[in-house]
Scaffold this active site. Structure first.
Site, PDB file in Angstrom:
ATOM      1  N   CYS A  13       0.867  -1.192   0.000  1.00  0.00           N
ATOM      2  CA  CYS A  13       0.000   0.000   0.000  1.00  0.00           C
ATOM      3  C   CYS A  13       0.899   1.236   0.000  1.00  0.00           C
ATOM      4  CB  CYS A  13      -0.963  -0.017   1.178  1.00  0.00           C
ATOM      5  SG  CYS A  13      -0.162   0.042   2.798  1.00  0.00           S
ATOM      6  N   ASN A  16       2.305   1.378   4.433  1.00  0.00           N
ATOM      7  CA  ASN A  16       2.617   0.096   5.092  1.00  0.00           C
ATOM      8  C   ASN A  16       2.315   0.142   6.600  1.00  0.00           C
ATOM      9  OD1 ASN A  16       5.512  -2.106   5.579  1.00  0.00           O
ATOM     10  ND2 ASN A  16       3.421  -2.663   5.133  1.00  0.00           N
ATOM     11  N   CYS A  18      -1.394   0.659   7.468  1.00  0.00           N
ATOM     12  CA  CYS A  18      -2.835   0.348   7.599  1.00  0.00           C
ATOM     13  C   CYS A  18      -3.240  -0.851   6.727  1.00  0.00           C
ATOM     14  CB  CYS A  18      -3.692   1.561   7.223  1.00  0.00           C
ATOM     15  SG  CYS A  18      -3.480   2.988   8.313  1.00  0.00           S
ATOM     16  N   ARG A  19      -3.337  -0.643   5.408  1.00  0.00           N
ATOM     17  CA  ARG A  19      -3.907  -1.669   4.544  1.00  0.00           C
ATOM     18  C   ARG A  19      -3.011  -2.887   4.331  1.00  0.00           C
ATOM     19  NH1 ARG A  19      -5.084   2.332  -0.224  1.00  0.00           N
ATOM     20  NH2 ARG A  19      -3.230   3.251   0.779  1.00  0.00           N
ATOM     21  N   SER A  20      -1.751  -2.659   3.929  1.00  0.00           N
ATOM     22  CA  SER A  20      -0.928  -3.830   3.582  1.00  0.00           C
ATOM     23  C   SER A  20      -0.532  -4.690   4.785  1.00  0.00           C
ATOM     24  CB  SER A  20       0.297  -3.444   2.739  1.00  0.00           C
ATOM     25  OG  SER A  20       1.143  -2.559   3.406  1.00  0.00           O
ATOM     26  N   ASP A 136      -8.243   3.758   1.364  1.00  0.00           N
ATOM     27  CA  ASP A 136      -7.281   4.169   2.397  1.00  0.00           C
ATOM     28  C   ASP A 136      -8.041   4.659   3.634  1.00  0.00           C
ATOM     29  OD1 ASP A 136      -5.309   5.283   3.933  1.00  0.00           O
ATOM     30  OD2 ASP A 136      -4.455   6.498   2.313  1.00  0.00           O
TER      31      ASP A 136
HETATM   32  P1  4NP Z   1      -1.768   2.798   4.210  1.00  0.00           P
HETATM   33  O1  4NP Z   1      -2.400   4.141   4.816  1.00  0.00           O
HETATM   34  O2  4NP Z   1      -1.228   3.162   2.843  1.00  0.00           O
HETATM   35  O3  4NP Z   1      -2.919   1.885   4.142  1.00  0.00           O
HETATM   36  O4  4NP Z   1      -0.677   2.359   5.180  1.00  0.00           O
HETATM   37  C1  4NP Z   1      -1.699   5.345   4.923  1.00  0.00           C
HETATM   38  C2  4NP Z   1      -0.870   5.552   5.986  1.00  0.00           C
HETATM   39  C3  4NP Z   1      -0.201   6.767   6.112  1.00  0.00           C
HETATM   40  C4  4NP Z   1      -0.387   7.739   5.170  1.00  0.00           C
HETATM   41  C5  4NP Z   1      -1.231   7.525   4.086  1.00  0.00           C
HETATM   42  C6  4NP Z   1      -1.880   6.311   3.963  1.00  0.00           C
HETATM   43  N1  4NP Z   1       0.280   9.016   5.311  1.00  0.00           N
HETATM   44  O5  4NP Z   1       0.040   9.894   4.482  1.00  0.00           O
HETATM   45  O6  4NP Z   1       1.083   9.168   6.229  1.00  0.00           O
END
Ligand code: 4NP
Length: 174
Positions: A13, A16, A18-20, A136
């Site tokens: 994602c 790294n 939340c989703r992945s 997201d």
């Molecule tokens: P992820 O979510 O891609 O599912 O881990 C996010 C985590 C942090 C951020 C964006 C998306 N950020 O902008 O810090």
């Protein structure tokens, strides 16, 4: 894939956190349940949160369903991943685009023959969320984290069906 060498899957994602990481643990759960010889890891296309544990909200929601994300640590996707992994799963289309862009660079640098990884969406074969982005949840509410879990469970079940077919075909031609 032989019975000794595990098939290697990398969930990717943006951050790294939340989703992945959620996809990693959920997919591992369903693969282990079917005793598939598969190793699963996760990474982010960004380097926003190096070495950080998964977001507390992701951890809490996952734990309510019995998934422990606490030991995972974020890392960025790197060139070697295209050489080491058999399959890279993008959590959404933007990350898919960025993974493919990095693949082009890696092919130029290392040579096409060095690349092992196929690239697909997490939802590639999931009839419920077919080719849909895993939204997201980072800037949203609690329901976003539940949606991530629902979709990861659904897509992981679809991948397990695909992996079982792949493993069976390879066993049949031996
Ligand atoms: P992820 O979510 O891609 O599912 O881990 C996010 C985590 C942090 C951020 C964006 C998306 N950020 O902008 O810090």
């Amino acid at each position: 894939m032989s019975s000794q060498t595990p098939y290697k899957v990398l969930c990717v994602c943006l951050g790294n956190i939340c989703r992945s990481p959620t996809a990693e643990v959920v997919l591992r759960h369903f693969c282990d349940k079917q005793q598939l010889n598969i190793v699963i890891d996760s990474a982010g296309t960004s380097n926003y949160h190096p070495n950080k544990a998964p977001d507390g909200r992701s951890q809490q929601h996952a734990l309510k369903r019995g998934y422990d994300l606490s030991t995972l640590r974020a890392r960025q996707l790197k060139a070697q991943d295209f050489i080491d992994f058999d399959l890279i799963l993008a959590m959404d289309h933007e990350n898919l685009f960025n993974i493919e862009a990095l693949l082009t660079q890696v092919q130029t640098e290392y040579g096409v023959s060095q690349i092992r990884a196929k690239i697909a969406l997490m939802s590639e074969y999931d009839q419920t969320y077919l080719k849909q982005a895993l939204p997201d949840p980072y800037y949203g509410g609690e329901d976003g984290f539940e949606r991530v879990l629902d979709q990861c469970e659904s897509s992981s079940l679809a991948w397990v069906t695909i992996f079982k077919q792949q493993f069976k075909q390879q066993t049949d031609v031996k």
